[in-house]
Design a protein around this motif. Sequence first.
Motif, short mmCIF file in Angstrom:
data_model
loop_
_atom_site.label_atom_id
_atom_site.label_comp_id
_atom_site.label_asym_id
_atom_site.label_seq_id
_atom_site.Cartn_x
_atom_site.Cartn_y
_atom_site.Cartn_z
N SER A 278 1.77 11.07 44.46
CA SER A 278 2.92 11.36 43.59
C SER A 278 2.96 10.36 42.44
O SER A 278 3.32 10.72 41.32
CB SER A 278 4.23 11.35 44.38
N HIS A 279 2.53 9.12 42.69
CA HIS A 279 2.48 8.09 41.65
C HIS A 279 1.50 8.50 40.55
O HIS A 279 1.86 8.56 39.37
CB HIS A 279 2.05 6.77 42.28
N VAL A 280 0.28 8.83 40.97
CA VAL A 280 -0.77 9.19 40.00
C VAL A 280 -0.46 10.52 39.32
O VAL A 280 -0.55 10.64 38.10
CB VAL A 280 -2.14 9.22 40.69
N TYR B 296 2.80 -2.32 50.73
CA TYR B 296 1.37 -2.61 50.88
C TYR B 296 0.86 -3.78 50.04
O TYR B 296 -0.27 -4.24 50.25
CB TYR B 296 0.55 -1.36 50.49
N HIS B 297 1.64 -4.23 49.06
CA HIS B 297 1.09 -5.23 48.14
C HIS B 297 2.05 -6.38 47.84
O HIS B 297 1.96 -7.01 46.79
CB HIS B 297 0.70 -4.56 46.82
N LYS B 298 2.92 -6.66 48.80
CA LYS B 298 4.01 -7.63 48.55
C LYS B 298 3.49 -9.00 48.12
O LYS B 298 4.13 -9.70 47.34
CB LYS B 298 4.84 -7.78 49.82
N VAL C 41 2.77 -7.81 38.08
CA VAL C 41 2.46 -7.75 36.64
C VAL C 41 2.32 -6.28 36.21
O VAL C 41 2.92 -5.85 35.23
CB VAL C 41 1.14 -8.51 36.34
N LYS C 42 1.56 -5.51 37.01
CA LYS C 42 1.35 -4.09 36.67
C LYS C 42 2.67 -3.32 36.70
O LYS C 42 2.93 -2.50 35.83
CB LYS C 42 0.38 -3.47 37.67
N GLY C 43 3.52 -3.63 37.67
CA GLY C 43 4.82 -2.97 37.76
C GLY C 43 5.69 -3.25 36.54
O GLY C 43 6.30 -2.34 35.97
N SER D 272 2.41 11.85 38.77
CA SER D 272 3.55 11.72 37.85
C SER D 272 3.17 11.05 36.54
O SER D 272 3.58 11.47 35.48
CB SER D 272 4.68 10.92 38.52
N TRP D 273 2.35 9.96 36.61
CA TRP D 273 2.02 9.34 35.33
C TRP D 273 1.05 10.20 34.52
O TRP D 273 1.10 10.21 33.28
CB TRP D 273 1.58 7.89 35.42
N GLU D 274 0.19 10.97 35.21
CA GLU D 274 -0.69 11.89 34.46
C GLU D 274 0.16 12.92 33.71
O GLU D 274 -0.04 13.16 32.52
CB GLU D 274 -1.65 12.60 35.43
N VAL E 251 2.89 7.16 54.92
CA VAL E 251 3.38 7.64 53.61
C VAL E 251 2.47 7.23 52.45
O VAL E 251 2.70 7.63 51.31
CB VAL E 251 4.81 7.07 53.32
N TYR E 252 1.43 6.45 52.75
CA TYR E 252 0.61 5.89 51.66
C TYR E 252 0.05 7.00 50.76
O TYR E 252 0.23 6.97 49.54
CB TYR E 252 -0.53 5.05 52.24
N LYS E 253 -0.65 7.99 51.37
CA LYS E 253 -1.32 9.02 50.56
C LYS E 253 -0.35 9.81 49.70
O LYS E 253 -0.55 9.93 48.49
CB LYS E 253 -2.11 9.97 51.48
C1 HEM Z 1 3.42 4.09 33.23
C2 HEM Z 1 3.52 3.52 34.37
C3 HEM Z 1 2.43 3.40 35.42
C4 HEM Z 1 1.12 3.83 35.41
C5 HEM Z 1 0.37 4.56 34.30
C6 HEM Z 1 0.53 3.45 36.69
C7 HEM Z 1 -0.80 3.70 37.05
C8 HEM Z 1 -1.35 3.38 38.28
C9 HEM Z 1 -2.73 3.64 38.66
C10 HEM Z 1 -3.79 4.26 37.77
C11 HEM Z 1 -2.88 3.21 39.95
C12 HEM Z 1 -4.17 3.28 40.83
C13 HEM Z 1 -4.16 4.55 41.58
C14 HEM Z 1 -5.35 4.65 42.56
O1 HEM Z 1 -5.87 3.64 43.00
O2 HEM Z 1 -5.72 5.79 42.86
C15 HEM Z 1 -1.60 2.66 40.37
C16 HEM Z 1 -1.39 2.10 41.61
C17 HEM Z 1 -0.25 1.36 41.89
N1 HEM Z 1 0.88 1.23 41.11
FE1 HEM Z 1 1.21 2.05 39.31
N2 HEM Z 1 1.48 2.80 37.45
C18 HEM Z 1 2.65 2.73 36.70
C19 HEM Z 1 3.83 2.14 37.06
C20 HEM Z 1 4.01 1.40 38.21
C21 HEM Z 1 5.22 0.66 38.55
C22 HEM Z 1 6.49 0.61 37.68
C23 HEM Z 1 4.98 0.04 39.74
C24 HEM Z 1 5.87 -0.87 40.58
C25 HEM Z 1 6.97 -1.37 40.27
C26 HEM Z 1 3.62 0.40 40.16
C27 HEM Z 1 3.00 -0.03 41.33
C28 HEM Z 1 1.76 0.39 41.76
C29 HEM Z 1 1.16 -0.03 43.05
C30 HEM Z 1 1.80 -0.96 44.08
C31 HEM Z 1 -0.10 0.59 43.12
C32 HEM Z 1 -1.16 0.39 44.23
C33 HEM Z 1 -1.35 1.54 45.05
C34 HEM Z 1 -2.49 1.30 46.05
O3 HEM Z 1 -2.23 0.78 47.09
O4 HEM Z 1 -3.60 1.67 45.73
N3 HEM Z 1 3.07 1.22 39.21
N4 HEM Z 1 -0.68 2.79 39.35
#
Ligand code: HEM
Length: 119
Positions: free
Chosen positions: A10-12, A62-64, A71-73, A14-16, A3-5
């Motif tokens: 979906s993470h990237v 993946y990052h426990k 901090v980023k979360g 959605s924030w874009e 499910v990683y990819k």
């Molecule tokens: C406005 C909110 C957020 C933005 C703009 C954002 C942005 C990003 C970006 C730019 C990456 C790197 C993507 C890549 O390597 O291709 C990333 C990865 C990640 N984000 Fe977020 N993020 C947000 C919120 C969150 C929240 C709330 C959490 C967790 C509670 C979170 C957890 C993670 C994790 C664990 C990764 C690592 C993924 C990996 O294994 O590469 N993020 N996020």
Amino acid sequence: MNVYKPLLESHVGSWEAAFVLLLIGYVLYRLGKERAARIMQMVLRLLYLIIVGSGIWMLVQYHKTEPLYYVKGILGIVTISLAEMAMVRAAKQRPSLGFLIGAVVLFVLVILIGYRVIL
Ligand code: HEM
């Protein structure tokens, strides 16, 4: 199934989308285009759920053990809270620009942390 990819995409994605919709939605509220702005706000809230849901899932899976992602979360959730405050206050025609600027600055900071440019 890995499910990683799909999670990361979906993470990237959605924030874009959220970044763009926040700016458009905010301007629409300030221009008094309430109906269009409210639709943006609903879509934004859905995107926030996907950002946080996919973020927590990746964190746990993946990052426990990596404090950086906690901090980023937390910063990501503060960013979303400021963005929501900016929209809610703009909808009520109350002072809101400070919240928007705060959200945009934190958005950029979280992106830089996410791509490991800083920290
Ligand atoms: C406005 C909110 C957020 C933005 C703009 C954002 C942005 C990003 C970006 C730019 C990456 C790197 C993507 C890549 O390597 O291709 C990333 C990865 C990640 N984000 Fe977020 N993020 C947000 C919120 C969150 C929240 C709330 C959490 C967790 C509670 C979170 C957890 C993670 C994790 C664990 C990764 C690592 C993924 C990996 O294994 O590469 N993020 N996020």
